[in-house]
Design an enzyme around this catalytic site. Structure first.
Site, mmCIF file in Angstrom:
data_model
loop_
_atom_site.group_PDB
_atom_site.id
_atom_site.type_symbol
_atom_site.label_atom_id
_atom_site.label_comp_id
_atom_site.label_asym_id
_atom_site.label_seq_id
_atom_site.Cartn_x
_atom_site.Cartn_y
_atom_site.Cartn_z
ATOM 1 N N CYS A 138 -3.367 -3.673 4.797
ATOM 2 C CA CYS A 138 -4.498 -2.812 4.435
ATOM 3 C C CYS A 138 -5.053 -3.166 3.058
ATOM 4 O O CYS A 138 -6.206 -2.870 2.752
ATOM 5 C CB CYS A 138 -4.087 -1.339 4.469
ATOM 6 S SG CYS A 138 -2.717 -0.931 3.380
ATOM 7 N N ASN A 139 -4.237 -3.813 2.214
ATOM 8 C CA ASN A 139 -4.669 -4.134 0.849
ATOM 9 C C ASN A 139 -5.039 -5.594 0.634
ATOM 10 O O ASN A 139 -5.577 -5.937 -0.411
ATOM 11 C CB ASN A 139 -3.568 -3.772 -0.155
ATOM 12 C CG ASN A 139 -3.503 -2.289 -0.419
ATOM 13 O OD1 ASN A 139 -4.508 -1.593 -0.269
ATOM 14 N ND2 ASN A 139 -2.340 -1.798 -0.778
ATOM 15 N N SER A 197 0.752 -4.816 -5.795
ATOM 16 C CA SER A 197 0.313 -3.681 -4.977
ATOM 17 C C SER A 197 -0.368 -2.620 -5.845
ATOM 18 O O SER A 197 -0.153 -2.560 -7.058
ATOM 19 C CB SER A 197 1.513 -3.049 -4.265
ATOM 20 O OG SER A 197 2.164 -3.989 -3.443
ATOM 21 N N GLU A 202 5.974 -0.806 -4.251
ATOM 22 C CA GLU A 202 5.963 -0.208 -2.911
ATOM 23 C C GLU A 202 6.809 -1.045 -1.954
ATOM 24 O O GLU A 202 6.809 -2.275 -2.001
ATOM 25 C CB GLU A 202 4.525 -0.071 -2.387
ATOM 26 C CG GLU A 202 3.754 -1.373 -2.289
ATOM 27 C CD GLU A 202 3.026 -1.502 -0.959
ATOM 28 O OE1 GLU A 202 3.571 -1.033 0.047
ATOM 29 O OE2 GLU A 202 1.948 -2.084 -0.940
ATOM 30 N N GLN A 208 6.334 -6.167 5.306
ATOM 31 C CA GLN A 208 5.241 -6.955 5.885
ATOM 32 C C GLN A 208 5.458 -8.448 5.683
ATOM 33 O O GLN A 208 5.133 -9.259 6.560
ATOM 34 C CB GLN A 208 3.914 -6.499 5.275
ATOM 35 C CG GLN A 208 3.504 -5.109 5.753
ATOM 36 C CD GLN A 208 2.460 -4.445 4.855
ATOM 37 O OE1 GLN A 208 2.346 -4.763 3.671
ATOM 38 N NE2 GLN A 208 1.698 -3.516 5.420
ATOM 39 N N GLY A 279 -1.851 9.454 14.164
ATOM 40 C CA GLY A 279 -1.075 8.217 14.250
ATOM 41 C C GLY A 279 0.349 8.444 13.792
ATOM 42 O O GLY A 279 0.578 8.928 12.681
ATOM 43 N N LYS A 282 4.244 3.432 11.664
ATOM 44 C CA LYS A 282 4.945 3.305 10.381
ATOM 45 C C LYS A 282 4.244 4.078 9.275
ATOM 46 O O LYS A 282 4.867 4.817 8.507
ATOM 47 C CB LYS A 282 5.070 1.826 9.999
ATOM 48 C CG LYS A 282 5.967 1.026 10.918
ATOM 49 C CD LYS A 282 5.982 -0.440 10.510
ATOM 50 C CE LYS A 282 6.847 -1.263 11.458
ATOM 51 N NZ LYS A 282 6.821 -2.722 11.111
ATOM 52 N N MET A 283 2.927 3.882 9.157
ATOM 53 C CA MET A 283 2.162 4.549 8.100
ATOM 54 C C MET A 283 2.169 6.063 8.296
ATOM 55 O O MET A 283 2.388 6.829 7.355
ATOM 56 C CB MET A 283 0.721 4.029 8.092
ATOM 57 C CG MET A 283 0.601 2.547 7.868
ATOM 58 S SD MET A 283 0.774 2.081 6.145
ATOM 59 C CE MET A 283 -0.892 2.299 5.567
#
Length: 541
Positions: A138-139, A197, A202, A208, A279, A282-283
């Protein structure tokens, strides 16, 4: 590349002879021979040229000048060949991250995990790319490659990114960052350690990076250099977290999202704000856990199936977690004050028309419904922000949470950088030691050719009536002699990379063996690879 491949020895010779045979009565110019001393290549490497007067008349001095030019030519050709054989491929990262690129662009570049093998295959199909890996979160969207030519490799990858995302090359170039070799290695180690990050330290980014290795196993193109780089990055990430307290506090995008929501809500509403999580991957699971850690005891979770929600409910027994199917998602949003979205959907779940007619939230929670969207691509369309009663926040807005403990972040980062520096040296030493592998293979092949030829001569002299046992004994004898003779040289070509002095000696031994046994070829390994790739691509087309 140190010397352009099209600038072959024959062309150089023709150029020099042309210069020295000029009919000009005054002067002509020839190239000054560069020093044969090995010079470390840089991104802006340039060749220094000098102009030398060359008399065109047939005087003795002119003959000497011509002889000197021919001698210079031989030196230049030798120097070029030497550079070819000593040249090695580069590790390059072409990246766009939250620090350089808006989420609107990152979501177009994002590649789902299931598509990583296909992307690696396409990247390695480019003429100057030998190995590749994709780190898409996402980043960040970062492509790691082993390039046979830095400039051409970057150009090809950038064009590939433009083709797959629909973003013009010129726009990508405005936001991308490029790092080479040691800088690329250090960057990935910092990423894995959580230093790059938004939320320092994090833990999700390390998971990942591990996933890149897991997905890459067995994929053609996820080769020794890239695989070794990512595996070493995992080691670095673990070591940094074990030896520093960098993981203390909010250490994930999900935790920062919860912090952001609480910052935007009136403090008096923290205990009774209605929370909705869309959702349960994981997130989403991390969002739920951080909400519970902040005192939330009731929430609604919308998910495709109830199975994952039931698992979370079992883990957090003291919390009321209400499951709702996707078909009831919009109704659930109408009953929520804060909506967290973290799904893998590639298209928006909410647009302006979906949200504009929903019931308003009370003034007790600020009078505005909050959407905290931590998905890339985004789950909430940017048009939803146009609604007065709604506030939409995405991953780029998490910077506000991170800004709080800047001084503490810098102190922890300095501790981690010392570890990263050590590990970077170890990885570079290991990669340098790989240079000896082609020499080891060529030396063994050279010895094997001699062994086989001499064995055939010997067996021929012994006649056709010798037994299989005797043949095998002679064959084993020849192999034993060769292996014993090669043992010493092979030992001096192997290095574990932990000692820079030993590594230097190993590389010196490699060059000495190459010279003694004429193992080097006129065409470099890199040039052979490039030619093979071009020919393969032509045949495929």
């Amino acid at each position: 590349m140190a010397v352009a491949t099209s600038f072959s020895g024959a062309k150089l010779e023709a150029l020099l002879l042309k210069c020295c045979s000029s009919s000009s009565a005054n002067a002509a110019y020839s190239l000054c021979v560069p020093s044969s001393k090995t010079v470390k290549p840089t991104k802006t490497a340039s060749f220094r040229r000098a102009l030398v007067r060359c008399d065109a008349s047939a005087s003795p001095n002119a003959i000497l000048d011509n002889a000197a030019a021919v001698s210079a030519l031989e030196q230049l050709k030798t120097s070029a060949a030497d550079r070819y054989t000593k040249e090695k491929s580069s590790i390059v990262v072409i990246g766009l991250s939250v620090h350089t690129t808006p989420v609107e662009m990152r979501e177009k570049l994002a590649i789902p995990e299931a598509e990583w093998p296909r992307a690696i295959g396409e990247l390695c199909g480019l003429n100057h790319i030998e190995e590749a890996a994709v780190l898409s979160t996402c980043n960040r969207m970062e492509i790691y490659v082993v390039a046979l030519s830095q400039h051409r490799g970057v150009k090809e990858v950038t064009e590939w990114m433009s083709k797959t995302s629909g973003i013009p090359v010129s726009e990508l170039c405005q936001h991308r960052f490029l790092l080479y070799n040691k800088d690329a290695t250090q960057h990935l180690f910092e990423v894995s350690a959580g230093l790059d990050s938004l939320v320092l330290g994090e833990g999700q980014i390390l998971a990942q990076v591990k996933q890149v290795v897991k997905v890459g196993q067995g994929v053609n193109g996820f080769g020794r250099n890239i695989s070794g780089l990512f595996k070493h990055a995992i080691t670095v990430g673990k070591r940094v977290r074990a030896e520093t307290n960098i993981a203390a506090g909010a250490v994930s995008v999900s935790s920062a999202a919860v912090e952001l929501a609480l910052m935007k809500l009136p403090e008096t509403s923290h205990g009774n704000a209605r929370m909705l999580v869309i959702g349960a991957g994981k997130m989403g699971k991390l969002v739920i856990k951080h909400l519970v850690a902040k005192g939330c005891t009731k929430m609604v979770v919308v998910n495709r199936s109830e199975e994952r929600v039931a698992e979370i409910r079992e883990e957090l027994k003291d919390v009321e977690i209400i499951y709702k199917p996707l078909s009831e998602m919009l109704a659930c949003v109408g009953e929520a004050d804060v909506v967290f979205t973290g799904t893998a959907s590639e298209s928006p779940l909410f647009l302006k028309d979906d949200v504009k007619d929903l019931p308003s939230v009370s003034q007790g929670v600020g009078g505005r419904r909050l959407f905290i969207d931590i998905s890339v691509p985004r789950n909430v369309g940017s048009c939803v922000s146009d609604i007065e009663s709604v506030r939409v926040y995405n991953v780029d807005d998490l910077k506000e949470v991170v800004a709080a403990n800047k001084e503490d972040r810098l102190r922890k980062a300095m501790e981690a950088q010392a570890i990263i520096g050590e590990e970077s040296q170890q990885f570079e030493a290991w990669r340098d030691s790989l240079e000896t592998v082609p020499t080891i293979k060529r030396l063994r092949a050279y010895a094997e050719r001699i062994r086989v030829a001499e064995l055939e001569k010997c067996l021929g002299k012994m006649g056709d009536d010798i037994s299989k046992k005797t043949r095998r004994a002679v064959d084993d004898l020849s192999r034993g002699i060769v292996n014993k003779l090669l043992h010493g040289p092979m030992q001096h070509l192997r290095c574990d990379g932990s000692d820079s002095r030993t590594l230097t000696e190993t590389l010196e031994n490699m060059h000495a063996l190459n010279r003694m046994f004429s193992l080097e070829t006129e065409i470099s390994v890199l040039e052979q690879k490039i030619r093979a790739k071009v020919e393969q691509n032509h045949s495929d087309n």
